[in-house]
Design a protein around this motif. Structure first.
Motif, PDB file in Angstrom:
ATOM      1  N   ALA A   1       0.822  -1.212   0.000  1.00  0.00           N
ATOM      2  CA  ALA A   1       0.000   0.000   0.000  1.00  0.00           C
ATOM      3  C   ALA A   1       0.856   1.261   0.000  1.00  0.00           C
ATOM      4  O   ALA A   1       0.330   2.365   0.177  1.00  0.00           O
ATOM      5  N   GLY A   2       2.153   1.098  -0.183  1.00  0.00           N
ATOM      6  CA  GLY A   2       3.043   2.251  -0.270  1.00  0.00           C
ATOM      7  C   GLY A   2       3.635   2.682   1.047  1.00  0.00           C
ATOM      8  O   GLY A   2       4.269   3.741   1.132  1.00  0.00           O
ATOM      9  N   GLY A   3       3.465   1.868   2.097  1.00  0.00           N
ATOM     10  CA  GLY A   3       3.999   2.194   3.405  1.00  0.00           C
ATOM     11  C   GLY A   3       5.240   1.392   3.741  1.00  0.00           C
ATOM     12  O   GLY A   3       5.931   0.886   2.854  1.00  0.00           O
ATOM     13  N   LYS A   4       5.471   1.216   5.039  1.00  0.00           N
ATOM     14  CA  LYS A   4       6.706   0.573   5.473  1.00  0.00           C
ATOM     15  C   LYS A   4       6.474  -0.195   6.762  1.00  0.00           C
ATOM     16  O   LYS A   4       5.688   0.208   7.611  1.00  0.00           O
ATOM     17  N   GLY A   5       7.164  -1.325   6.908  1.00  0.00           N
ATOM     18  CA  GLY A   5       7.145  -2.113   8.133  1.00  0.00           C
ATOM     19  C   GLY A   5       8.559  -2.296   8.642  1.00  0.00           C
ATOM     20  O   GLY A   5       9.450  -2.744   7.905  1.00  0.00           O
ATOM     21  N   SER A   6       8.783  -1.949   9.913  1.00  0.00           N
ATOM     22  CA  SER A   6      10.142  -1.950  10.449  1.00  0.00           C
ATOM     23  C   SER A   6      10.169  -2.488  11.871  1.00  0.00           C
ATOM     24  O   SER A   6       9.167  -2.421  12.597  1.00  0.00           O
ATOM     25  N   THR A   7      11.312  -3.033  12.261  1.00  0.00           N
ATOM     26  CA  THR A   7      11.525  -3.421  13.654  1.00  0.00           C
ATOM     27  C   THR A   7      12.093  -2.238  14.445  1.00  0.00           C
ATOM     28  O   THR A   7      12.317  -2.346  15.649  1.00  0.00           O
ATOM     29  N   GLY A   8      12.307  -1.145  13.767  1.00  0.00           N
ATOM     30  CA  GLY A   8      12.961   0.020  14.357  1.00  0.00           C
ATOM     31  C   GLY A   8      14.375   0.166  13.848  1.00  0.00           C
ATOM     32  O   GLY A   8      14.910   1.274  13.769  1.00  0.00           O
ATOM     33  N   THR A   9      14.970  -0.960  13.475  1.00  0.00           N
ATOM     34  CA  THR A   9      16.345  -0.947  12.965  1.00  0.00           C
ATOM     35  C   THR A   9      16.487  -1.664  11.629  1.00  0.00           C
ATOM     36  O   THR A   9      17.500  -1.499  10.944  1.00  0.00           O
ATOM     37  N   SER A  10      15.501  -2.478  11.249  1.00  0.00           N
ATOM     38  CA  SER A  10      15.592  -3.234   9.993  1.00  0.00           C
ATOM     39  C   SER A  10      14.198  -3.494   9.436  1.00  0.00           C
ATOM     40  O   SER A  10      13.191  -3.337  10.131  1.00  0.00           O
ATOM     41  N   ARG A  11      14.174  -3.919   8.189  1.00  0.00           N
ATOM     42  CA  ARG A  11      12.906  -4.244   7.519  1.00  0.00           C
ATOM     43  C   ARG A  11      12.350  -5.555   8.057  1.00  0.00           C
ATOM     44  O   ARG A  11      13.053  -6.568   8.099  1.00  0.00           O
ATOM     45  N   VAL A  12      11.079  -5.525   8.475  1.00  0.00           N
ATOM     46  CA  VAL A  12      10.446  -6.724   9.047  1.00  0.00           C
ATOM     47  C   VAL A  12      10.457  -7.876   8.054  1.00  0.00           C
ATOM     48  O   VAL A  12      10.718  -9.033   8.418  1.00  0.00           O
ATOM     49  N   MET A  13      10.222  -7.597   6.801  1.00  0.00           N
ATOM     50  CA  MET A  13      10.105  -8.647   5.784  1.00  0.00           C
ATOM     51  C   MET A  13      11.404  -9.424   5.592  1.00  0.00           C
ATOM     52  O   MET A  13      11.396 -10.536   5.056  1.00  0.00           O
ATOM     53  N   GLU A  14      12.518  -8.860   6.026  1.00  0.00           N
ATOM     54  CA  GLU A  14      13.802  -9.519   5.816  1.00  0.00           C
ATOM     55  C   GLU A  14      14.306 -10.272   7.046  1.00  0.00           C
ATOM     56  O   GLU A  14      15.374 -10.875   7.005  1.00  0.00           O
ATOM     57  N   VAL A  15      13.552 -10.246   8.119  1.00  0.00           N
ATOM     58  CA  VAL A  15      13.957 -10.958   9.331  1.00  0.00           C
ATOM     59  C   VAL A  15      13.787 -12.449   9.120  1.00  0.00           C
ATOM     60  O   VAL A  15      12.715 -12.926   8.742  1.00  0.00           O
ATOM     61  N   GLU A  16      14.846 -13.214   9.368  1.00  0.00           N
ATOM     62  CA  GLU A  16      14.805 -14.672   9.215  1.00  0.00           C
ATOM     63  C   GLU A  16      14.280 -15.304  10.513  1.00  0.00           C
ATOM     64  O   GLU A  16      14.941 -15.223  11.555  1.00  0.00           O
ATOM     65  N   PRO A  17      13.124 -15.940  10.481  1.00  0.00           N
ATOM     66  CA  PRO A  17      12.598 -16.558  11.702  1.00  0.00           C
ATOM     67  C   PRO A  17      13.367 -17.814  12.076  1.00  0.00           C
ATOM     68  O   PRO A  17      13.791 -18.585  11.204  1.00  0.00           O
ATOM     69  N   THR A  18      13.537 -18.006  13.353  1.00  0.00           N
ATOM     70  CA  THR A  18      14.225 -19.203  13.854  1.00  0.00           C
ATOM     71  C   THR A  18      13.273 -20.145  14.580  1.00  0.00           C
ATOM     72  O   THR A  18      13.622 -21.284  14.841  1.00  0.00           O
ATOM     73  N   GLU A  19      12.094 -19.647  14.913  1.00  0.00           N
ATOM     74  CA  GLU A  19      11.075 -20.483  15.545  1.00  0.00           C
ATOM     75  C   GLU A  19       9.697 -19.978  15.150  1.00  0.00           C
ATOM     76  O   GLU A  19       9.536 -18.842  14.701  1.00  0.00           O
ATOM     77  N   VAL A  20       8.711 -20.845  15.316  1.00  0.00           N
ATOM     78  CA  VAL A  20       7.367 -20.549  14.814  1.00  0.00           C
ATOM     79  C   VAL A  20       6.752 -19.341  15.512  1.00  0.00           C
ATOM     80  O   VAL A  20       6.142 -18.484  14.874  1.00  0.00           O
ATOM     81  N   HIS A  21       6.900 -19.255  16.818  1.00  0.00           N
ATOM     82  CA  HIS A  21       6.239 -18.201  17.584  1.00  0.00           C
ATOM     83  C   HIS A  21       7.203 -17.082  17.997  1.00  0.00           C
ATOM     84  O   HIS A  21       7.028 -16.457  19.034  1.00  0.00           O
ATOM     85  N   GLN A  22       8.196 -16.841  17.161  1.00  0.00           N
ATOM     86  CA  GLN A  22       9.182 -15.807  17.440  1.00  0.00           C
ATOM     87  C   GLN A  22       8.535 -14.422  17.469  1.00  0.00           C
ATOM     88  O   GLN A  22       7.677 -14.099  16.644  1.00  0.00           O
ATOM     89  N   ARG A  23       8.962 -13.595  18.417  1.00  0.00           N
ATOM     90  CA  ARG A  23       8.434 -12.239  18.544  1.00  0.00           C
ATOM     91  C   ARG A  23       9.454 -11.217  18.047  1.00  0.00           C
ATOM     92  O   ARG A  23      10.665 -11.412  18.195  1.00  0.00           O
ATOM     93  N   VAL A  24       8.941 -10.123  17.493  1.00  0.00           N
ATOM     94  CA  VAL A  24       9.797  -9.012  17.064  1.00  0.00           C
ATOM     95  C   VAL A  24       9.060  -7.695  17.315  1.00  0.00           C
ATOM     96  O   VAL A  24       7.832  -7.667  17.363  1.00  0.00           O
ATOM     97  N   PRO A  25       9.808  -6.591  17.483  1.00  0.00           N
ATOM     98  CA  PRO A  25       9.155  -5.277  17.551  1.00  0.00           C
ATOM     99  C   PRO A  25       8.521  -4.960  16.199  1.00  0.00           C
ATOM    100  O   PRO A  25       8.986  -5.447  15.159  1.00  0.00           O
ATOM    101  N   LEU A  26       7.472  -4.153  16.206  1.00  0.00           N
ATOM    102  CA  LEU A  26       6.802  -3.807  14.947  1.00  0.00           C
ATOM    103  C   LEU A  26       6.427  -2.331  14.929  1.00  0.00           C
ATOM    104  O   LEU A  26       5.810  -1.820  15.866  1.00  0.00           O
ATOM    105  N   PHE A  27       6.798  -1.669  13.817  1.00  0.00           N
ATOM    106  CA  PHE A  27       6.377  -0.295  13.552  1.00  0.00           C
ATOM    107  C   PHE A  27       5.927  -0.243  12.098  1.00  0.00           C
ATOM    108  O   PHE A  27       6.738  -0.487  11.195  1.00  0.00           O
ATOM    109  N   VAL A  28       4.671   0.042  11.861  1.00  0.00           N
ATOM    110  CA  VAL A  28       4.148   0.095  10.493  1.00  0.00           C
ATOM    111  C   VAL A  28       3.389   1.401  10.294  1.00  0.00           C
ATOM    112  O   VAL A  28       2.738   1.911  11.204  1.00  0.00           O
ATOM    113  N   GLY A  29       3.478   1.918   9.090  1.00  0.00           N
ATOM    114  CA  GLY A  29       2.782   3.157   8.762  1.00  0.00           C
ATOM    115  C   GLY A  29       3.311   3.728   7.468  1.00  0.00           C
ATOM    116  O   GLY A  29       3.917   3.020   6.653  1.00  0.00           O
ATOM    117  N   SER A  30       3.100   5.001   7.277  1.00  0.00           N
ATOM    118  CA  SER A  30       3.598   5.648   6.065  1.00  0.00           C
ATOM    119  C   SER A  30       5.123   5.715   6.112  1.00  0.00           C
ATOM    120  O   SER A  30       5.734   5.653   7.181  1.00  0.00           O
TER     121      SER A  30
END
Length: 434
Positions: free
Chosen positions: A392-421
């Motif tokens: 939709a033209g926005g962005k998703g971040s952990t605060g320091t990196s792109r959420v979409m590029e985070v490699e999960p190591t477990e099914v229920h892994q938690r990460v910080p989330l910041f999404v918006g314009s």
């Protein structure tokens, strides 16, 4: 009525008036009015004084029709014959594009295949069923706790358990799902009923369920990954090895997502979806039982969006100094032309996210002293929502990196989330990345 010297008696007049009212009651009122206006009427001439007649029809109550000599009803008009009745509206007014027809168009363009369309249709069906359960929860004994906790130690609501069952059943019935991973399940589940497709589907069946008893908006979130051959039912002879393979099959970064979406259960039920070509919103029409396209190709407002932040400020004292500085800056009216940012927080990811998507601003669930990595799960919350926002033209971040590029190591892994314009998320990162 087309006879110039026609002068009916009271009985004939009553019969005609009753017939006209019956015609009007059959859904052709506009045409009826035009036709009556064009009739060369000399009605009620036989009545020298005003006459009152009782007129009724099978679909209308008895009504009193008062006719006086010289009234518009009795005046003779030039004979013009039947008037042409113009269509009240064009065909476009009644045209609609449903989720089903939209999926067929995307398939014809080669964006998705038939297997993916089937999986998405199954998820939409599950959302319809959950929407009905949510709407009736207060009168169907579906509020309150189920008496158990999920793998994260969170108390499960009754609707959490029921919604998970609805999702799982719908995906199994599609025959195109090989592996499913849910917030309510300890480990991924291999689907025995699959015969084609083998997609990996991850989902949170009922996000924000703590709001159920208060009637506040909730939602479902899902993501669909490409299938691979690591998790096979044929490996059932070695369940432990099969489970390890299934976990590896599920733990893929957001960049591998083929589709993502959510369903919002609120004043209306909305199904928001991306298959990698924009973000599209559909509203459930109960009259036809279908999701109808209502928000085509959604784009989040950026610099012209509303200045809204959606954070749980109850955790302010547990945030990092950098994040506290960011939050303080949003409240500094002098920095924003005399008007600080507004705070809007529902406590339901889907509800807060949807408002942010349409109005602009930023949503965030940062880490704190108690939850070092935040509380939201990467696989079935953060990654799908980030994909939707990016499309939709926005962005998703952990605060320091792109959420979409985070490699999960477990099914229920938690990460910080910041999404918006883009503007809002980049402004936050300018503080957090310090």
């Amino acid at each position: 009525a087309n006879t110039p010297n026609f002068a009916p008696d009271h009985q004939s007049l009553a019969t005609m008036a009753s017939a006209m009212m019956m015609t009007c009651s059959m859904g052709v009122a506009p045409a009826c009015r035009q036709q009556v206006a064009a009739m060369p009427c000399t009605l009620a001439r036989s009545a020298p004084r005003s006459a009152s007649l009782k007129v009724s029809s099978p679909t209308m109550p008895v009504r009193s029709l008062r006719i006086s000599p010289g009234s518009a009803f009795t005046q003779r008009r030039p004979q013009r014959g039947c008037m042409q009745v113009k269509a009240a509206s064009s065909d476009e007014e009644y045209s609609m594009q449903t989720l089903t027809t939209w999926l067929l168009k995307e398939e014809s363009k080669g964006v998705i295949d038939g297997e993916m369309a089937t999986v998405l249709s199954s998820i939409a069906t599950a959302c319809k069923q959950i929407a009905n359960l949510v709407n009736r929860s207060g009168i169907s004994n579906l509020t309150g706790l189920a008496g158990a906790a999920n793998i994260q130690g969170e108390d499960q609501k009754k609707l959490d358990v029921v919604s998970n069952t609805v999702f799982c059943n719908a995906l199994r019935a599609s025959g195109r799902t090989g592996t499913i991973a849910s917030e309510e399940e300890d480990l991924p589940v291999a689907v025995e009923e699959t015969f084609s497709g083998n997609y990996v589907v991850v989902f949170d069946p009922l996000d924000g369920s703590s709001n159920i008893d208060a009637g506040i908006s909730t939602g479902s979130i899902f993501g669909i990954y490409d299938p691979n051959d690591e998790c096979k039912i044929e490996d059932m002879d070695d369940p432990e090895q099969m489970m390890k393979n299934c976990v590896l099959n599920v733990c893929q970064p957001g960049t591998s997502l083929l589709a993502a979406g959510y369903c919002l259960y609120s004043s209306s039920t909305l199904f928001v979806l991306t298959v990698g070509k924009g973000t599209w919103g559909f509203t459930y029409d109960q009259a036809v039982g279908e999701f109808v396209l209502s928000h085509p190709d959604i784009k989040i407002p950026d610099k012209d969006g509303q200045k809204i932040y959606s954070f749980n400020e109850g955790n302010y004292q547990g945030w990092s100094p950098e994040l506290q500085q960011y939050m303080d800056s949003l409240k500094d009216a002098d920095k924003w032309g005399g008007k600080p940012y507004s705070s809007r927080y529902i406590g339901s990811l889907v509800g807060d996210f949807h408002r942010t998507l349409l109005y602009g601003g930023i949503y965030g669930y940062p880490p704190d002293k108690k939850n070092k990595n935040g509380k939201l799960r990467l696989l079935y919350e953060c990654a799908p929502m980030s994909m939707i926002m990016e499309q939709a033209g926005g962005k998703g971040s952990t605060g320091t990196s792109r959420v979409m590029e985070v490699e999960p190591t477990e099914v229920h892994q938690r990460v910080p989330l910041f999404v918006g314009s883009n503007t809002e998320v980049e402004y936050l990162e300018s503080f957090v990345k310090k």
